[in-house]
Design a protein around this motif. Sequence first.
Motif, short mmCIF file in Angstrom:
data_model
loop_
_atom_site.label_atom_id
_atom_site.label_comp_id
_atom_site.label_asym_id
_atom_site.label_seq_id
_atom_site.Cartn_x
_atom_site.Cartn_y
_atom_site.Cartn_z
N LEU A 8 37.45 8.38 -23.07
CA LEU A 8 37.55 9.64 -23.82
C LEU A 8 37.79 9.38 -25.30
O LEU A 8 37.25 10.09 -26.16
N THR A 12 35.17 10.49 -28.11
CA THR A 12 35.61 11.39 -29.17
C THR A 12 35.09 10.93 -30.52
O THR A 12 34.65 11.74 -31.34
N GLY A 42 34.13 22.41 -28.04
CA GLY A 42 34.57 22.22 -26.65
C GLY A 42 35.46 21.01 -26.49
O GLY A 42 36.49 21.06 -25.79
N LEU A 43 35.11 19.93 -27.16
CA LEU A 43 35.93 18.72 -27.11
C LEU A 43 37.30 18.99 -27.71
O LEU A 43 38.32 18.58 -27.15
N ASN A 44 37.33 19.67 -28.84
CA ASN A 44 38.61 20.00 -29.47
C ASN A 44 39.46 20.90 -28.58
O ASN A 44 40.68 20.71 -28.46
N LEU A 45 38.84 21.88 -27.94
CA LEU A 45 39.56 22.75 -27.03
C LEU A 45 40.15 21.97 -25.86
O LEU A 45 41.32 22.15 -25.49
N CYS A 46 39.37 21.06 -25.29
CA CYS A 46 39.86 20.22 -24.20
C CYS A 46 40.98 19.31 -24.66
O CYS A 46 41.95 19.08 -23.92
N ASP A 47 40.89 18.82 -25.88
CA ASP A 47 41.93 17.96 -26.44
C ASP A 47 43.25 18.72 -26.57
O ASP A 47 44.32 18.22 -26.19
N ALA A 49 44.08 21.47 -24.88
CA ALA A 49 44.53 21.80 -23.53
C ALA A 49 45.21 20.60 -22.87
O ALA A 49 46.27 20.74 -22.25
N ALA A 50 44.63 19.41 -23.02
CA ALA A 50 45.23 18.21 -22.45
C ALA A 50 46.58 17.92 -23.09
O ALA A 50 47.53 17.53 -22.40
N THR A 78 47.56 17.55 -33.11
CA THR A 78 46.33 17.86 -32.40
C THR A 78 45.89 19.29 -32.66
O THR A 78 44.71 19.55 -32.92
N THR A 82 42.53 20.39 -34.79
CA THR A 82 41.54 21.24 -34.13
C THR A 82 41.29 22.51 -34.95
O THR A 82 40.15 22.93 -35.12
#
Length: 85
Positions: A8, A12, A42-47, A49-50, A78, A82
């Motif tokens: 990941l 990224t 989408g990647l930033n949103l997942c980042d 959320a994680a 983070t 974002t």
Amino acid sequence: VDALTVALTVATVAVTVPQYIKLLRSRSSAGLSLPTVVLTAGLNLCDVAAAIITKWRQLQDCAHGAACVPELLDLVQTVVLTATS
């Protein structure tokens, strides 16, 4: 460090390289690829959320005082990165 974390992290960075090269060469954001923008968002949103899932216990502890703030600085970083990208 597990393989998923490494994958990941590499993804990224790697996903943005072609777009940055294109932007640097053209010195313009004209023609910015919509799929790149959507994938990056989408990647930033997942980042985020994680990070929230990982820090959930510390977030709950913060409800009882501000002593936990130093433990949450990576989450804050983070979210700010974002929000500004």
